[in-house]
Scaffold this motif. Structure first.
Motif, PDB file in Angstrom:
ATOM      1  N   ARG A 147       0.701  -1.149   0.206  1.00 32.16           N
ATOM      2  CA  ARG A 147       0.091   0.090  -0.076  1.00 32.16           C
ATOM      3  C   ARG A 147       0.796   1.241   0.111  1.00 32.16           C
ATOM      4  O   ARG A 147       0.501   2.303  -0.603  1.00 32.16           O
ATOM      5  CB  ARG A 147      -0.728  -0.023   1.174  1.00 32.16           C
ATOM      6  CG  ARG A 147      -2.116  -0.717   1.087  1.00 32.16           C
ATOM      7  CD  ARG A 147      -3.006  -0.966   2.432  1.00 32.16           C
ATOM      8  NE  ARG A 147      -4.122  -1.757   2.263  1.00 32.16           N
ATOM      9  CZ  ARG A 147      -5.498  -1.402   1.640  1.00 32.16           C
ATOM     10  NH1 ARG A 147      -5.426  -0.276   1.628  1.00 32.16           N
ATOM     11  NH2 ARG A 147      -6.535  -2.250   1.606  1.00 32.16           N
ATOM     12  N   ALA A 148       2.083   1.306   0.855  1.00 34.01           N
ATOM     13  CA  ALA A 148       3.118   2.214   0.803  1.00 34.01           C
ATOM     14  C   ALA A 148       3.459   2.669  -0.376  1.00 34.01           C
ATOM     15  O   ALA A 148       3.762   3.639  -1.018  1.00 34.01           O
ATOM     16  CB  ALA A 148       3.992   1.953   1.778  1.00 34.01           C
ATOM     17  N   TYR A 149       4.033   1.453  -1.051  1.00 38.60           N
ATOM     18  CA  TYR A 149       4.444   1.327  -2.645  1.00 38.60           C
ATOM     19  C   TYR A 149       3.662   2.208  -3.489  1.00 38.60           C
ATOM     20  O   TYR A 149       4.130   2.934  -4.343  1.00 38.60           O
ATOM     21  CB  TYR A 149       4.816   0.217  -3.001  1.00 38.60           C
ATOM     22  CG  TYR A 149       5.494  -0.007  -4.468  1.00 38.60           C
ATOM     23  CD1 TYR A 149       6.486   0.650  -4.545  1.00 38.60           C
ATOM     24  CD2 TYR A 149       4.628  -0.536  -5.302  1.00 38.60           C
ATOM     25  CE1 TYR A 149       7.033   0.424  -5.799  1.00 38.60           C
ATOM     26  CE2 TYR A 149       5.147  -0.596  -6.606  1.00 38.60           C
ATOM     27  CZ  TYR A 149       6.297  -0.280  -6.899  1.00 38.60           C
ATOM     28  OH  TYR A 149       6.874   0.007  -8.300  1.00 38.60           O
ATOM     29  N   HIS A 150       2.182   1.789  -3.276  1.00 40.08           N
ATOM     30  CA  HIS A 150       1.269   2.737  -4.406  1.00 40.08           C
ATOM     31  C   HIS A 150       0.740   3.992  -4.089  1.00 40.08           C
ATOM     32  O   HIS A 150      -0.128   4.616  -4.328  1.00 40.08           O
ATOM     33  CB  HIS A 150       0.103   1.615  -4.580  1.00 40.08           C
ATOM     34  CG  HIS A 150       0.532   0.202  -5.012  1.00 40.08           C
ATOM     35  ND1 HIS A 150       0.765   0.340  -6.614  1.00 40.08           N
ATOM     36  CD2 HIS A 150       0.488  -1.000  -4.752  1.00 40.08           C
ATOM     37  CE1 HIS A 150       0.847  -0.952  -6.986  1.00 40.08           C
ATOM     38  NE2 HIS A 150       0.788  -1.611  -5.972  1.00 40.08           N
ATOM     39  N   GLY A 151       1.612   4.420  -3.050  1.00 42.77           N
ATOM     40  CA  GLY A 151       1.436   5.748  -2.787  1.00 42.77           C
ATOM     41  C   GLY A 151       0.215   6.222  -1.662  1.00 42.77           C
ATOM     42  O   GLY A 151      -0.314   7.104  -1.580  1.00 42.77           O
ATOM     43  N   HIS A 152      -0.062   5.258  -0.768  1.00 43.77           N
ATOM     44  CA  HIS A 152      -1.128   5.311   0.306  1.00 43.77           C
ATOM     45  C   HIS A 152      -0.765   6.098   1.429  1.00 43.77           C
ATOM     46  O   HIS A 152      -1.607   6.282   2.469  1.00 43.77           O
ATOM     47  CB  HIS A 152      -2.096   4.175   0.409  1.00 43.77           C
ATOM     48  CG  HIS A 152      -2.657   3.627  -0.702  1.00 43.77           C
ATOM     49  ND1 HIS A 152      -3.908   4.200  -1.322  1.00 43.77           N
ATOM     50  CD2 HIS A 152      -2.444   2.781  -1.665  1.00 43.77           C
ATOM     51  CE1 HIS A 152      -4.503   3.626  -2.246  1.00 43.77           C
ATOM     52  NE2 HIS A 152      -3.436   2.873  -2.609  1.00 43.77           N
ATOM     53  N   GLY A 153       0.486   6.305   1.740  1.00 52.24           N
ATOM     54  CA  GLY A 153       1.116   7.126   2.596  1.00 52.24           C
ATOM     55  C   GLY A 153       2.004   6.147   3.553  1.00 52.24           C
ATOM     56  O   GLY A 153       1.928   4.951   3.482  1.00 52.24           O
ATOM     57  N   ASN A 154       2.614   6.983   4.383  1.00 47.27           N
ATOM     58  CA  ASN A 154       3.741   6.368   5.046  1.00 47.27           C
ATOM     59  C   ASN A 154       3.273   5.673   6.479  1.00 47.27           C
ATOM     60  O   ASN A 154       3.981   4.689   7.245  1.00 47.27           O
ATOM     61  CB  ASN A 154       4.626   7.452   5.746  1.00 47.27           C
ATOM     62  CG  ASN A 154       5.820   7.900   4.798  1.00 47.27           C
ATOM     63  OD1 ASN A 154       5.881   7.042   3.669  1.00 47.27           O
ATOM     64  ND2 ASN A 154       6.355   9.094   4.734  1.00 47.27           N
ATOM     65  N   GLY A 155       1.990   6.009   6.678  1.00 45.54           N
ATOM     66  CA  GLY A 155       1.561   5.201   7.699  1.00 45.54           C
ATOM     67  C   GLY A 155       1.339   3.618   7.587  1.00 45.54           C
ATOM     68  O   GLY A 155       1.358   2.952   8.628  1.00 45.54           O
ATOM     69  N   TYR A 156       1.405   3.328   6.166  1.00 47.83           N
ATOM     70  CA  TYR A 156       1.524   1.936   6.082  1.00 47.83           C
ATOM     71  C   TYR A 156       2.686   1.287   6.186  1.00 47.83           C
ATOM     72  O   TYR A 156       2.940   0.191   6.291  1.00 47.83           O
ATOM     73  CB  TYR A 156       1.008   1.577   4.684  1.00 47.83           C
ATOM     74  CG  TYR A 156      -0.486   1.882   4.466  1.00 47.83           C
ATOM     75  CD1 TYR A 156      -1.601   0.694   5.260  1.00 47.83           C
ATOM     76  CD2 TYR A 156      -1.083   2.607   3.959  1.00 47.83           C
ATOM     77  CE1 TYR A 156      -2.645   0.931   4.935  1.00 47.83           C
ATOM     78  CE2 TYR A 156      -2.652   3.268   3.824  1.00 47.83           C
ATOM     79  CZ  TYR A 156      -3.292   2.340   4.149  1.00 47.83           C
ATOM     80  OH  TYR A 156      -4.626   2.473   4.245  1.00 47.83           O
ATOM     81  N   LEU A 157       3.698   2.221   6.111  1.00 47.17           N
ATOM     82  CA  LEU A 157       5.275   1.517   6.488  1.00 47.17           C
ATOM     83  C   LEU A 157       5.288   1.482   7.952  1.00 47.17           C
ATOM     84  O   LEU A 157       5.830   0.601   8.500  1.00 47.17           O
ATOM     85  CB  LEU A 157       6.198   2.728   5.911  1.00 47.17           C
ATOM     86  CG  LEU A 157       6.502   2.667   4.365  1.00 47.17           C
ATOM     87  CD1 LEU A 157       7.301   3.857   3.772  1.00 47.17           C
ATOM     88  CD2 LEU A 157       6.780   1.069   3.754  1.00 47.17           C
ATOM     89  N   LEU A 158       4.854   2.441   8.604  1.00 45.21           N
ATOM     90  CA  LEU A 158       4.717   2.141  10.145  1.00 45.21           C
ATOM     91  C   LEU A 158       4.011   1.042  10.486  1.00 45.21           C
ATOM     92  O   LEU A 158       4.375   0.058  11.402  1.00 45.21           O
ATOM     93  CB  LEU A 158       4.040   3.296  10.763  1.00 45.21           C
ATOM     94  CG  LEU A 158       4.350   3.339  12.425  1.00 45.21           C
ATOM     95  CD1 LEU A 158       5.599   3.145  12.844  1.00 45.21           C
ATOM     96  CD2 LEU A 158       3.658   4.349  13.083  1.00 45.21           C
TER      97      LEU A 158
END
Length: 245
Positions: free
Chosen positions: A100-111
């Motif tokens: 999801r982060a890779y597809h631009g949905h935000g850094n919250g998904y990286l956390l």
């Protein structure tokens, strides 16, 4: 013991000084790096997956987690006890979060990916079996803010500090603010000091240095200098655990 106390005190003082320490960075690259560093000590040992020295971005993190997940699914040493099954379930989350982060949905998904990697490592650890204290965010994490960062620190501490340092487990909701987090990290530093203060091996020295860094960052966060310092404390705790646990 006095020398080590001075060492820890000096480390905290250095971390709190304005020179030569710029404000920590909390961006996409820093979150990807935190995931890489968290995975490095245990995925190679547990699943035989080599973690590279650098990840170029969320896409590379997606590929790494996919490799880890595939190795976990085909792990001949895997058992079906509750903790192991819980750990494998946690490994299902970081790939989706990183994607999801890779597809631009935000850094919250990286956390969220980092949170799940921490939870998986704790559940799969020999020394920590209370997997019930490590529930994933289950999609409710949408931003990198203070409460999400503190929750991630709480879970990270639960994966190693109670077993290694004989500190209490930190219950959900117990750490509710940056000042409260600073107090908890101070307790962890004190417990580590009591256990490792007289040791001079590289792992002990390195682990104590990272704990001093975590304490310094948490004091900055408690003083209102921003969420980046909570994130920096988390990164230092991940490194401390890799050395001490």
């Amino acid at each position: 013991m006095a020398e080590t106390l001075t060492y820890v005190t000096d480390g905290i003082a250095a971390g709190l000084s304005t020179y030569p320490h710029p404000k920590p960075v909390m961006d996409t690259g820093a979150l990807v790096e935190a995931c890489r560093v968290q995975a490095r000590p245990w995925v190679t040992r547990r699943f035989g997956v080599m973690v590279p020295a650098e990840l170029s971005g969320p896409g590379a993190l997606v590929d790494l987690i996919a490799e880890v997940t595939d190795a976990a699914e085909h792990d001949p040493d895997s058992t079906e006890d509750d903790a192991t099954m819980n750990g494998l379930e946690h490994l299902d989350n970081p790939h989706d979060e990183a994607l999801r982060a890779y597809h631009g949905h935000g850094n919250g998904y990286l956390l969220g990916a980092l949170f799940s990697l921490i939870s998986a490592s704790g559940a799969l650890s020999e020394g920590y079996r209370d997997a019930g204290l490590m529930d994933p965010f289950c999609g409710r994490l949408s931003a990198v803010d203070e409460s999400a960062l503190i929750e991630t620190v709480r879970v990270q501490l639960n994966t190693w500090a109670p077993a290694v340092l004989e500190t209490p487990s930190y219950a959900d909701g117990e750490i509710t603010s940056a000042p409260a987090l600073s107090e908890v990290i101070a307790q962890v530093v004190d417990a580590a000091q009591a256990k490792y203060g007289d040791m001079d091996d590289d792992d002990s020295i390195r682990g104590m240095a990272h704990l001093a860094g975590a304490r310094a960052h948490s004091l900055k966060a408690a003083s209102g200098h921003g969420d980046a310092y909570v994130f920096a404390a988390l990164g230092s705790l991940v490194l401390a655990a890799a050395s001490l646990a």
